[in-house]
Design a protein around this motif. Sequence first.
Motif, mmCIF file in Angstrom:
data_model
loop_
_atom_site.group_PDB
_atom_site.id
_atom_site.type_symbol
_atom_site.label_atom_id
_atom_site.label_comp_id
_atom_site.label_asym_id
_atom_site.label_seq_id
_atom_site.Cartn_x
_atom_site.Cartn_y
_atom_site.Cartn_z
ATOM 1 N N MET A 6 23.761 -4.900 -11.977
ATOM 2 C CA MET A 6 23.326 -5.862 -12.973
ATOM 3 C C MET A 6 22.799 -7.090 -12.248
ATOM 4 O O MET A 6 23.435 -7.614 -11.359
ATOM 5 C CB MET A 6 24.514 -6.219 -13.869
ATOM 6 N N SER A 7 21.642 -7.523 -12.631
ATOM 7 C CA SER A 7 21.051 -8.687 -11.995
ATOM 8 C C SER A 7 21.727 -9.963 -12.490
ATOM 9 O O SER A 7 22.431 -9.966 -13.492
ATOM 10 C CB SER A 7 19.555 -8.752 -12.300
ATOM 11 N N ILE A 8 21.487 -11.058 -11.783
ATOM 12 C CA ILE A 8 22.054 -12.346 -12.182
ATOM 13 C C ILE A 8 21.547 -12.736 -13.558
ATOM 14 O O ILE A 8 22.302 -13.202 -14.406
ATOM 15 C CB ILE A 8 21.732 -13.438 -11.146
ATOM 16 N N ALA A 9 20.274 -12.510 -13.812
ATOM 17 C CA ALA A 9 19.702 -12.868 -15.113
ATOM 18 C C ALA A 9 20.376 -12.069 -16.227
ATOM 19 O O ALA A 9 20.737 -12.617 -17.258
ATOM 20 C CB ALA A 9 18.204 -12.637 -15.119
ATOM 21 N N SER A 10 20.555 -10.774 -16.033
ATOM 22 C CA SER A 10 21.158 -9.977 -17.094
ATOM 23 C C SER A 10 22.648 -10.291 -17.238
ATOM 24 O O SER A 10 23.170 -10.261 -18.352
ATOM 25 C CB SER A 10 20.931 -8.487 -16.868
ATOM 26 N N ALA A 11 23.339 -10.608 -16.154
ATOM 27 C CA ALA A 11 24.744 -11.011 -16.246
ATOM 28 C C ALA A 11 24.850 -12.320 -17.020
ATOM 29 O O ALA A 11 25.735 -12.486 -17.864
ATOM 30 C CB ALA A 11 25.357 -11.157 -14.861
ATOM 31 N N SER A 12 23.932 -13.226 -16.758
ATOM 32 C CA SER A 12 23.909 -14.497 -17.468
ATOM 33 C C SER A 12 23.604 -14.280 -18.943
ATOM 34 O O SER A 12 24.218 -14.902 -19.816
ATOM 35 C CB SER A 12 22.857 -15.415 -16.832
ATOM 36 N N GLN A 13 22.676 -13.401 -19.232
ATOM 37 C CA GLN A 13 22.324 -13.101 -20.612
ATOM 38 C C GLN A 13 23.493 -12.435 -21.337
ATOM 39 O O GLN A 13 23.759 -12.738 -22.505
ATOM 40 C CB GLN A 13 21.092 -12.201 -20.668
ATOM 41 N N THR A 14 24.187 -11.553 -20.651
ATOM 42 C CA THR A 14 25.348 -10.884 -21.245
ATOM 43 C C THR A 14 26.428 -11.893 -21.587
ATOM 44 O O THR A 14 27.006 -11.856 -22.676
ATOM 45 C CB THR A 14 25.904 -9.812 -20.285
ATOM 46 N N GLN A 15 26.705 -12.823 -20.686
ATOM 47 C CA GLN A 15 27.714 -13.846 -20.943
ATOM 48 C C GLN A 15 27.289 -14.746 -22.101
ATOM 49 O O GLN A 15 28.097 -15.093 -22.950
ATOM 50 C CB GLN A 15 27.986 -14.683 -19.688
ATOM 51 N N ALA A 16 26.021 -15.089 -22.143
ATOM 52 C CA ALA A 16 25.513 -15.925 -23.231
ATOM 53 C C ALA A 16 25.668 -15.200 -24.564
ATOM 54 O O ALA A 16 26.060 -15.810 -25.564
ATOM 55 C CB ALA A 16 24.047 -16.291 -22.990
ATOM 56 N N TYR A 17 25.405 -13.903 -24.572
ATOM 57 C CA TYR A 17 25.553 -13.126 -25.809
ATOM 58 C C TYR A 17 27.015 -13.063 -26.236
ATOM 59 O O TYR A 17 27.331 -13.210 -27.411
ATOM 60 C CB TYR A 17 24.987 -11.719 -25.641
ATOM 61 N N LYS A 18 27.918 -12.855 -25.273
ATOM 62 C CA LYS A 18 29.349 -12.810 -25.595
ATOM 63 C C LYS A 18 29.813 -14.146 -26.170
ATOM 64 O O LYS A 18 30.591 -14.183 -27.127
ATOM 65 C CB LYS A 18 30.169 -12.468 -24.347
ATOM 66 N N THR A 19 29.331 -15.233 -25.607
ATOM 67 C CA THR A 19 29.679 -16.566 -26.106
ATOM 68 C C THR A 19 29.147 -16.747 -27.524
ATOM 69 O O THR A 19 29.851 -17.233 -28.407
ATOM 70 C CB THR A 19 29.121 -17.651 -25.170
ATOM 71 N N TYR A 20 27.901 -16.340 -27.736
ATOM 72 C CA TYR A 20 27.301 -16.416 -29.067
ATOM 73 C C TYR A 20 28.090 -15.569 -30.062
ATOM 74 O O TYR A 20 28.392 -16.011 -31.171
ATOM 75 C CB TYR A 20 25.841 -15.948 -29.023
ATOM 76 N N LEU A 21 28.428 -14.352 -29.668
ATOM 77 C CA LEU A 21 29.140 -13.438 -30.555
ATOM 78 C C LEU A 21 30.508 -13.994 -30.931
ATOM 79 O O LEU A 21 30.914 -13.935 -32.094
ATOM 80 C CB LEU A 21 29.276 -12.070 -29.894
#
Length: 83
Positions: A1-16
Amino acid sequence: MSIASASQTQAYKTYLAAETARLLNELGVRRSSYTEGTLAVQTPITGKTIACVKQISVCDAAAEIDRAHAAFRIWRLVPAPKR
């Protein structure tokens, strides 16, 4: 997983998490009812604890189920556009 996708995943989890809390609040569910209990609720996907609920007796659970059923019987009569 790239840094960008890891960051996006964390942002989505926070949003969720925030969206879930908002919806539960809007439905009248007190935050303490899913954060201050002793029974851990875990997601089957990752095993991470997502809530801690209070344990109640069988009698209290039956009363809550009856209360929810009564609310549903009223709610189901509300026309779809108003739900």
